[in-house]
Design a protein around this motif. Sequence first.
Motif, mmCIF file in Angstrom:
data_model
loop_
_atom_site.group_PDB
_atom_site.id
_atom_site.type_symbol
_atom_site.label_atom_id
_atom_site.label_comp_id
_atom_site.label_asym_id
_atom_site.label_seq_id
_atom_site.Cartn_x
_atom_site.Cartn_y
_atom_site.Cartn_z
ATOM 1 N N ALA A 39 7.921 10.753 3.988
ATOM 2 C CA ALA A 39 7.545 9.651 4.883
ATOM 3 C C ALA A 39 7.023 8.466 4.078
ATOM 4 N N LEU A 40 6.200 8.746 3.063
ATOM 5 C CA LEU A 40 5.690 7.666 2.201
ATOM 6 C C LEU A 40 6.821 7.011 1.411
ATOM 7 N N LYS A 41 7.777 7.833 0.970
ATOM 8 C CA LYS A 41 8.920 7.287 0.224
ATOM 9 C C LYS A 41 9.733 6.356 1.120
ATOM 10 N N SER A 42 9.990 6.788 2.351
ATOM 11 C CA SER A 42 10.744 5.952 3.291
ATOM 12 C C SER A 42 10.011 4.641 3.558
ATOM 13 N N ALA A 43 8.682 4.744 3.776
ATOM 14 C CA ALA A 43 7.890 3.541 4.038
ATOM 15 C C ALA A 43 7.867 2.631 2.818
ATOM 16 N N ALA A 44 7.789 3.202 1.623
ATOM 17 C CA ALA A 44 7.767 2.405 0.393
ATOM 18 C C ALA A 44 9.044 1.602 0.226
ATOM 19 N N ASN A 45 10.150 2.159 0.702
ATOM 20 C CA ASN A 45 11.433 1.467 0.592
ATOM 21 C C ASN A 45 11.742 0.590 1.807
ATOM 22 N N GLY A 46 10.804 0.537 2.753
ATOM 23 C CA GLY A 46 10.980 -0.337 3.915
ATOM 24 C C GLY A 46 12.013 0.145 4.902
ATOM 25 N N TYR A 47 12.123 1.486 5.060
ATOM 26 C CA TYR A 47 13.144 2.028 5.960
ATOM 27 C C TYR A 47 12.655 2.205 7.393
ATOM 28 N N GLY A 48 11.431 1.751 7.684
ATOM 29 C CA GLY A 48 10.937 1.804 9.054
ATOM 30 C C GLY A 48 9.679 2.614 9.245
ATOM 31 N N ILE A 49 9.462 3.615 8.405
ATOM 32 C CA ILE A 49 8.281 4.469 8.564
ATOM 33 C C ILE A 49 6.997 3.683 8.308
ATOM 34 N N GLU A 50 7.115 2.568 7.577
ATOM 35 C CA GLU A 50 5.920 1.755 7.314
ATOM 36 C C GLU A 50 5.354 1.141 8.595
ATOM 37 N N ALA A 53 0.820 -1.218 0.000
ATOM 38 C CA ALA A 53 0.000 0.000 0.000
ATOM 39 C C ALA A 53 0.852 1.265 0.000
ATOM 40 N N PHE A 54 1.955 1.287 0.751
ATOM 41 C CA PHE A 54 2.818 2.465 0.788
ATOM 42 C C PHE A 54 3.462 2.714 -0.569
ATOM 43 N N GLN A 55 3.876 1.652 -1.216
ATOM 44 C CA GLN A 55 4.523 1.792 -2.523
ATOM 45 C C GLN A 55 3.556 2.335 -3.565
ATOM 46 N N ARG A 56 2.327 1.821 -3.552
ATOM 47 C CA ARG A 56 1.349 2.318 -4.512
ATOM 48 C C ARG A 56 0.988 3.775 -4.241
ATOM 49 N N CYS A 57 0.876 4.121 -2.966
ATOM 50 C CA CYS A 57 0.519 5.496 -2.603
ATOM 51 C C CYS A 57 1.618 6.470 -3.039
ATOM 52 N N TYR A 58 2.863 6.107 -2.803
ATOM 53 C CA TYR A 58 3.982 6.970 -3.195
ATOM 54 C C TYR A 58 4.069 7.088 -4.713
ATOM 55 N N ASP A 59 3.941 5.960 -5.419
ATOM 56 C CA ASP A 59 3.995 5.993 -6.888
ATOM 57 C C ASP A 59 2.837 6.800 -7.461
ATOM 58 N N MET A 60 1.680 6.729 -6.808
ATOM 59 C CA MET A 60 0.525 7.492 -7.260
ATOM 60 C C MET A 60 0.827 8.990 -7.237
ATOM 61 N N GLN A 103 -6.501 2.913 -12.896
ATOM 62 C CA GLN A 103 -5.556 3.003 -14.004
ATOM 63 C C GLN A 103 -4.795 1.692 -14.167
ATOM 64 N N ASP A 104 -4.286 1.462 -15.372
ATOM 65 C CA ASP A 104 -3.545 0.227 -15.635
ATOM 66 C C ASP A 104 -2.324 0.111 -14.736
ATOM 67 N N GLU A 105 -1.624 1.250 -14.524
ATOM 68 C CA GLU A 105 -0.408 1.196 -13.704
ATOM 69 C C GLU A 105 -0.705 1.018 -12.217
ATOM 70 N N GLY A 106 -1.959 1.220 -11.820
ATOM 71 C CA GLY A 106 -2.310 1.053 -10.405
ATOM 72 C C GLY A 106 -3.144 -0.180 -10.133
ATOM 73 N N ALA A 107 -3.214 -1.091 -11.100
ATOM 74 C CA ALA A 107 -4.070 -2.274 -10.955
ATOM 75 C C ALA A 107 -3.588 -3.168 -9.809
ATOM 76 N N LEU A 108 -4.543 -3.732 -9.058
ATOM 77 C CA LEU A 108 -4.232 -4.723 -8.024
ATOM 78 C C LEU A 108 -5.353 -5.754 -7.987
ATOM 79 N N TYR A 109 -5.052 -6.917 -7.388
ATOM 80 C CA TYR A 109 -5.935 -8.075 -7.543
ATOM 81 C C TYR A 109 -6.145 -8.784 -6.213
#
Length: 680
Positions: free
Chosen positions: A99-110, A46-53, A141-147
């Motif tokens: 903060a979202l970027k840090s969490a997306a990379n798994g640096y602890g903020i997640e 979820a953090f990665q998708r939010c940051y990429d969004m 969007q196609d780039e934000g698809a999840l299943y």
Amino acid sequence: MAKGSDIVALLTERQNLEQFRKKNWQGSFLEYLDLVAENPSIVRNAFQRCYDMILGYGVEQYEESREMRTHYRFFDDPLEGGRDAIFGLRDAQTSLVNALKSAANGYGIEKRVLLLHGPVGSSKSTMARLLKRGVERYSLQDEGALYSLGWVLPGDDNVHWCPMNEEPLHLIPDAQRAEVAERFNADAPALRYPVKITGDLCPYCRFMYNEALQQKGGDWGSVIKDIRVRRILLSEQDRVGIGTFQPKDEKNQDSTELTGDINYRKIAEFGTDSDPRAFNFDGEFNVANRGIVEFIEVLKLDVAFLYDLLGASQEHKVKPKKFAQTDIDEVILGHTNEPEYRRLQNNEFMEALRDRTVKIDVPYVTRLTDEIKIYEKDYNSERVKGKHIAPHTIEMAAMWAILTRLEEPKNANLTLMQKLKLYDGKSLPGFTEENVKELKSQTKREGMLGISPRYVQDKISNALVAHPDATSINPFMVMNQLEAGLKNHSLITSEEQRDHYRELLEVVKEEYENIVKNEVQRAIAADEEAMQRLCSNYIDNVKAYTQREKVKNKFTGQYEEPDERLMRSIEEKIDIPDSRKDDFRREIMNYIGALSIDGKRFDYKTNERLYKALQLKLFEDQKDSIKLTSLVSNVIDQDTQEKIDVVKGRLIRDYGYDDESATDVLNFVASIFARGDVKN
């Protein structure tokens, strides 16, 4: 006239069936694995998708105080035409994205709760709303698809979908997850986020999985043949991937609102309340899985709720009643105001929560230009029908709001109004960008106190309806409403503070006087022919003076000494001292000479200082002939009226007034002149 058939035909023509099929895709687990192999980003957390969004909207680089900064276009709300655009607050936006970027990379903020902290009306809820709506759109969007996955049971044509919309890769046994992830990553080495398979099946899917294994004799390959996978679209309205929780009073708070509750109707069907099929996984943590959950006024949560919140943030797990810890994948976003946060700091029982939050300050705007944009979004010619908003009306209201939020400057030579102008990017003699940076560093709580934009918006609304016969509202109408409302303002805690806000209104009124006097002066002096004659006369005299020549009198034909009185009457308007008149005159002639070398003609409008001096001189020469002060009397001769109408027309044409507001401002400035308050 439009017919129903026409409208139906229009909508039918605009529908996109291909997009509908994409968004409602269903397939087998094997087909899903092919999708992952083709595009591993669909298994982002979820953090990665939010940051990429957010990055998907684009960024702009800009320089501020000699530092390169980043502006994220996402916060401009471009897809909604700026309806929820956030003006200013660049530091808060950057802190949130980082903060979202840090969490997306798994640096602890997640493992933390992202806590938006600030005074009431500072855009905390707007930020949260933007993020929720953003991830909604991203999933379309196609780039934000999840299943997610579902179960097909023998003799049952229906698919029983996972109640928490979890990642289908959770079906892969723990022992093989690392190898499977390695294969996906090997096929796409340039991935921003390597594939990681984390988290276990939810209680419902775990039950269904174990039942299927028993029926298939432990054959995992046979089990997944009965698995269906579908694309999911996040939606707050449908409670898919987006949850919102607002605390109630302590007596009515129930932790099942967060983690779900037993479905008592189904206990008879399944025989026990510990069967996950007899449980509603519809708490806010459950429905927000794969997306974002917002906690409104999070610090009002009962202590019992905090344990759920702490586990959800730190361990990414929640504890539904009667079931084991359940994995979740979601951004946990809370917001709180200043009094609630102070209570958190003073409560030793809240220490664990303080340790698990990342505080992101969201103060009030302290830049005038940004504050004006906040109000112009709601009060403009498109939104306000039948009323003209006079120039500077919104600006003066915004100016007062900003002044209430600024701390008194420590520099004795700097007023609060000057500080406001420096913050707004204006230049003042003796102050550089470094000085402005230093001013900001000296403040402790600037922007965390003061008047809320909501209060100003309410008073602008009051002004619009309080004068039904007026065709326009002016700054004084709004400022009167601002002052009247202070008496009953619920957030003003002392009479001293109330008096301070009233004093700041007087500062704003004084600034408004200066602005409109300047506008009227320029409108009076906007006679192009007279301005050109005055400029030519001045330049002829300056040229003769610098070259030590005489000037030919156009009327007598005689050569005379340069008109020192004329030159000084113009130069004094811009504070050129007698000791520097020679330097200024040479500067003007050098400027004209340089233009001539380049083959260009001199235009007084291109020299800002000279233009201002000529305007002030022409105003001084013409104001007596116009007799502006006669506006305050009842008798105006026809010649004066014609000249006043010309000035009024210029105010309407050049400065945005209508007939009523132009008349009002001329009367106001005339009353100032009648008092003898003329700015030289």
